[in-house]
Design a protein around this motif. Structure first.
Motif, PDB file in Angstrom:
ATOM      1  N   HIS A   1       0.828  -1.210   0.000  1.00  0.00           N
ATOM      2  CA  HIS A   1       0.000   0.000   0.000  1.00  0.00           C
ATOM      3  C   HIS A   1       0.860   1.256   0.000  1.00  0.00           C
ATOM      4  O   HIS A   1       0.520   2.252  -0.642  1.00  0.00           O
ATOM      5  N   ASN A   2       1.975   1.226   0.721  1.00  0.00           N
ATOM      6  CA  ASN A   2       2.869   2.386   0.735  1.00  0.00           C
ATOM      7  C   ASN A   2       4.263   2.053   0.234  1.00  0.00           C
ATOM      8  O   ASN A   2       5.153   2.907   0.269  1.00  0.00           O
ATOM      9  N   LEU A   3       4.467   0.789  -0.221  1.00  0.00           N
ATOM     10  CA  LEU A   3       5.757   0.341  -0.751  1.00  0.00           C
ATOM     11  C   LEU A   3       6.881   0.568   0.251  1.00  0.00           C
ATOM     12  O   LEU A   3       7.998   0.955  -0.109  1.00  0.00           O
ATOM     13  N   GLN A   4       6.590   0.325   1.520  1.00  0.00           N
ATOM     14  CA  GLN A   4       7.571   0.450   2.597  1.00  0.00           C
ATOM     15  C   GLN A   4       7.630  -0.853   3.383  1.00  0.00           C
ATOM     16  O   GLN A   4       6.651  -1.617   3.435  1.00  0.00           O
ATOM     17  N   CYS A   5       8.773  -1.107   4.002  1.00  0.00           N
ATOM     18  CA  CYS A   5       8.927  -2.301   4.823  1.00  0.00           C
ATOM     19  C   CYS A   5       8.108  -2.167   6.101  1.00  0.00           C
ATOM     20  O   CYS A   5       7.950  -1.069   6.642  1.00  0.00           O
ATOM     21  N   VAL A   6       7.581  -3.288   6.561  1.00  0.00           N
ATOM     22  CA  VAL A   6       6.808  -3.311   7.801  1.00  0.00           C
ATOM     23  C   VAL A   6       7.743  -2.932   8.951  1.00  0.00           C
ATOM     24  O   VAL A   6       8.788  -3.569   9.142  1.00  0.00           O
ATOM     25  N   PRO A   7       7.422  -1.890   9.747  1.00  0.00           N
ATOM     26  CA  PRO A   7       8.383  -1.393  10.738  1.00  0.00           C
ATOM     27  C   PRO A   7       8.492  -2.230  12.009  1.00  0.00           C
ATOM     28  O   PRO A   7       9.535  -2.204  12.660  1.00  0.00           O
ATOM     29  N   ASN A   8       7.449  -2.975  12.371  1.00  0.00           N
ATOM     30  CA  ASN A   8       7.443  -3.630  13.682  1.00  0.00           C
ATOM     31  C   ASN A   8       7.790  -5.112  13.649  1.00  0.00           C
ATOM     32  O   ASN A   8       7.879  -5.747  14.704  1.00  0.00           O
ATOM     33  N   TRP A   9       7.996  -5.685  12.454  1.00  0.00           N
ATOM     34  CA  TRP A   9       8.326  -7.110  12.383  1.00  0.00           C
ATOM     35  C   TRP A   9       9.043  -7.404  11.083  1.00  0.00           C
ATOM     36  O   TRP A   9       8.714  -6.812  10.048  1.00  0.00           O
ATOM     37  N   PRO A  10      10.048  -8.313  11.107  1.00  0.00           N
ATOM     38  CA  PRO A  10      10.568  -9.013  12.288  1.00  0.00           C
ATOM     39  C   PRO A  10      11.430  -8.110  13.162  1.00  0.00           C
ATOM     40  O   PRO A  10      11.987  -7.115  12.681  1.00  0.00           O
ATOM     41  N   THR A  11      11.549  -8.485  14.425  1.00  0.00           N
ATOM     42  CA  THR A  11      12.351  -7.731  15.378  1.00  0.00           C
ATOM     43  C   THR A  11      13.705  -8.408  15.563  1.00  0.00           C
ATOM     44  O   THR A  11      13.988  -9.463  14.997  1.00  0.00           O
ATOM     45  N   SER A  12      14.522  -7.795  16.411  1.00  0.00           N
ATOM     46  CA  SER A  12      15.838  -8.370  16.685  1.00  0.00           C
ATOM     47  C   SER A  12      15.748  -9.669  17.475  1.00  0.00           C
ATOM     48  O   SER A  12      16.698 -10.453  17.500  1.00  0.00           O
ATOM     49  N   LYS A  13      14.602  -9.911  18.126  1.00  0.00           N
ATOM     50  CA  LYS A  13      14.418 -11.122  18.913  1.00  0.00           C
ATOM     51  C   LYS A  13      13.734 -12.254  18.134  1.00  0.00           C
ATOM     52  O   LYS A  13      13.540 -13.331  18.683  1.00  0.00           O
ATOM     53  N   THR A  14      13.358 -11.996  16.893  1.00  0.00           N
ATOM     54  CA  THR A  14      12.740 -13.040  16.086  1.00  0.00           C
ATOM     55  C   THR A  14      13.797 -14.065  15.687  1.00  0.00           C
ATOM     56  O   THR A  14      14.789 -13.705  15.041  1.00  0.00           O
ATOM     57  N   PRO A  15      13.632 -15.335  16.031  1.00  0.00           N
ATOM     58  CA  PRO A  15      14.691 -16.342  15.793  1.00  0.00           C
ATOM     59  C   PRO A  15      14.723 -16.831  14.347  1.00  0.00           C
ATOM     60  O   PRO A  15      14.492 -18.012  14.062  1.00  0.00           O
ATOM     61  N   LEU A  16      15.055 -15.947  13.432  1.00  0.00           N
ATOM     62  CA  LEU A  16      15.033 -16.311  12.022  1.00  0.00           C
ATOM     63  C   LEU A  16      16.212 -17.184  11.624  1.00  0.00           C
ATOM     64  O   LEU A  16      16.066 -18.121  10.854  1.00  0.00           O
ATOM     65  N   ALA A  17      17.409 -16.858  12.118  1.00  0.00           N
ATOM     66  CA  ALA A  17      18.659 -17.504  11.689  1.00  0.00           C
ATOM     67  C   ALA A  17      18.862 -17.231  10.192  1.00  0.00           C
ATOM     68  O   ALA A  17      18.508 -16.160   9.695  1.00  0.00           O
TER      69      ALA A  17
END
Length: 467
Positions: free
Chosen positions: A417-433
């Motif tokens: 809708h605004n062509l911007q990245c979602v600001p609140n996710w993922p966070t630094s604590k999200t265990p993405l690896a």
């Protein structure tokens, strides 16, 4: 024997004892109804005159709601009888309208002071807030209903149990896919095993496991109709797995054509396309798995995608892309992805096309602009800095997921809708690896991500109700 006569006592000196009779008093009689009414009248007055009975007002409601302005809780009647001389002090002289305006009552003085305050400071901001709240509470609509449009400032995400939590892969997960109609997800990798799980977010029960000897799986995906699974590897052949009979079938490759590998592929409802070396692109029928055509691109093909039932796009070195007409298998035209040296992933939605490059830049195009020779992207997303391995749109085309397995925690979601990245996710604590695969569920209710630890993280997007 000597006897002594006893002397009789003189009883005249004693007073006679008075006999007292104690009478038991009886309990008083309870007051009558007339006596109770008389006592209530003396204490409280005439109660019937203080209240208006509803039946005395025919057609009138039992109660009314006052939605007007709030009245003062305390009112001083003495202010009406008090006279203030405005000419007695310098402070009050400015409140006079004319020379004759000297004596005012307390109410008039209050009105003049309020007008003077608004003249100097203006109306307080909290008064407008109160009015807004009153107008909001006066409505009777469903104030908790979800908005149909995805919010741009915050994405509501809740973590679920890992999709393969009951059977973690012994090596990195190479491919994750979610069934187009059923709540089933697949997980595959170099462990040579295809695992199917139920997708419910709580238990994610293991449904079936199929081992393929000497066949490290590079990519696995459900077919468009959801009846089979296509499995690719660095072998001159590929496998299909029937979900109804749970049987695997080996499909032979192209004879005398070693340049075609079957580790990466794209598909539509009618065709399967496998990427090969030296610009080869082998097209198989989705029904009988027979070779239909072998196309040759100008450069080595790194990614390809069926845009619709009539068009397929192939992309290679230098950012050069070629659009092919599926009906004639001839090229329509070429265009170059702006600023790209090597296109590593392509994905599409109903209105957009995303192209990721080795530099980490993802160009987002209007779906109709790629049919022009000089296509210009709507937005160049530069939040990643390494090779973009996967790009995926959700079903509504509102979210774009892009990831890179080269750098840790390299995953971003873009709001279209605004062509911007979602600001609140993922966070630094999200265990993405190190993310190796990304997939949305058919109705965007879930997002699955495989990583090099052999885990498939599962998150629920609460904005979307269904699977």
């Amino acid at each position: 024997m000597l006897r002594i006569a006893a002397k009789k006592p003189d009883r005249s000196q004693y007073r006679p004892v008075e006999e007292k009779i104690f009478e038991v008093s009886k309990e008083p009689d309870p007051p009558t109804k007339d006596e109770i009414q008389q006592i209530e009248s003396e204490l409280f007055g005439n109660i019937d005159e203080q209240f208006v009975k509803p039946e005395s007002l025919p057609g009138a409601p039992l109660f009314t709601i006052d939605r007007g302005e709030k009245r003062a809780v305390w009112n001083d009647d003495d202010e009406e009888d008090r006279d203030i001389d405005l000419g007695s002090g310098n402070i009050c002289k400015k409140l006079r309208v004319g020379d004759a305006d000297d004596a005012v009552t307390g109410r008039e003085l209050e009105t003049k002071l309020r007008a003077q305050f608004k003249k100097i400071h203006g109306a307080p901001a909290w008064t407008s807030v109160v009015k807004k709240k009153q107008s909001l509470l006066a409505t009777t609509g469903n104030m908790t209903a979800k908005s149909s449009t995805l919010p741009t400032k915050k994405l509501s995400v809740s973590r679920c149990k890992n999709l393969n939590g009951c059977r973690i892969a012994p090596c990195a997960v190479q491919s994750v896919d979610l069934h187009p109609r059923a709540r089933v997800g697949l997980v595959a990798g170099f462990s040579k095993t295809l695992n199917l799980f139920e997708v419910d977010g709580q238990n994610n029960k293991h449904l079936h496991g199929q081992h393929f000897a000497k066949y490290p799986i590079c990519k696995a995906a459900f077919t468009a109709n959801g009846t089979e699974v296509i499995l690719g590897s660095k072998r001159p052949f590929f496998y299909t797995f029937d979900l109804e009979t749970c049987t695997a079938t080996k499909i032979a490759g192209i004879r005398n054509c070693p340049n075609v590998h079957f580790q990466n592929f794209t598909q539509s409802e009618e065709y399967l396309g496998f990427l090969g070396q030296e610009g080869r692109f082998a097209v198989f029928s989705a029904d009988d798995k027979q070779l239909v055509r072998c196309l040759t691109h100008k450069q080595r093909i790194h990614s390809a995608l069926f845009l619709d039932s009539k068009t397929v796009v192939t992309a290679g070195h230098g950012g050069f892309c070629t659009l092919w007409d599926v009906r004639t298998w001839k090229p329509l035209h070429d265009f170059r992805d702006e600023g790209s040296l090597r296109i590593t992933s392509i994905s599409k939605s109903a209105s957009h096309i995303a192209m990721g490059s080795e530099s980490g830049v993802v160009n987002i195009y209007n779906v109709n602009d790629v049919f022009n020779t000089h296509a210009k992207p709507l937005k160049s997303v530069m939040n990643l800095t390494t090779d973009v391995d996967h790009t995926a749109f959700n079903s509504s085309g509102e979210l774009l997921a892009m990831s890179s397995k080269v750098l840790k925690h390299s995953l971003k979601l873009v709001n279209l809708h605004n062509l911007q990245c979602v600001p609140n996710w993922p966070t630094s604590k999200t265990p993405l690896a190190y993310v190796t695969s990304v997939k949305f569920s058919p109705n965007s209710g879930y997002l699955a991500m495989g990583n090099t630890k052999g885990k498939v993280l599962l998150y629920q997007l609460t904005h979307y109700d269904s699977y």
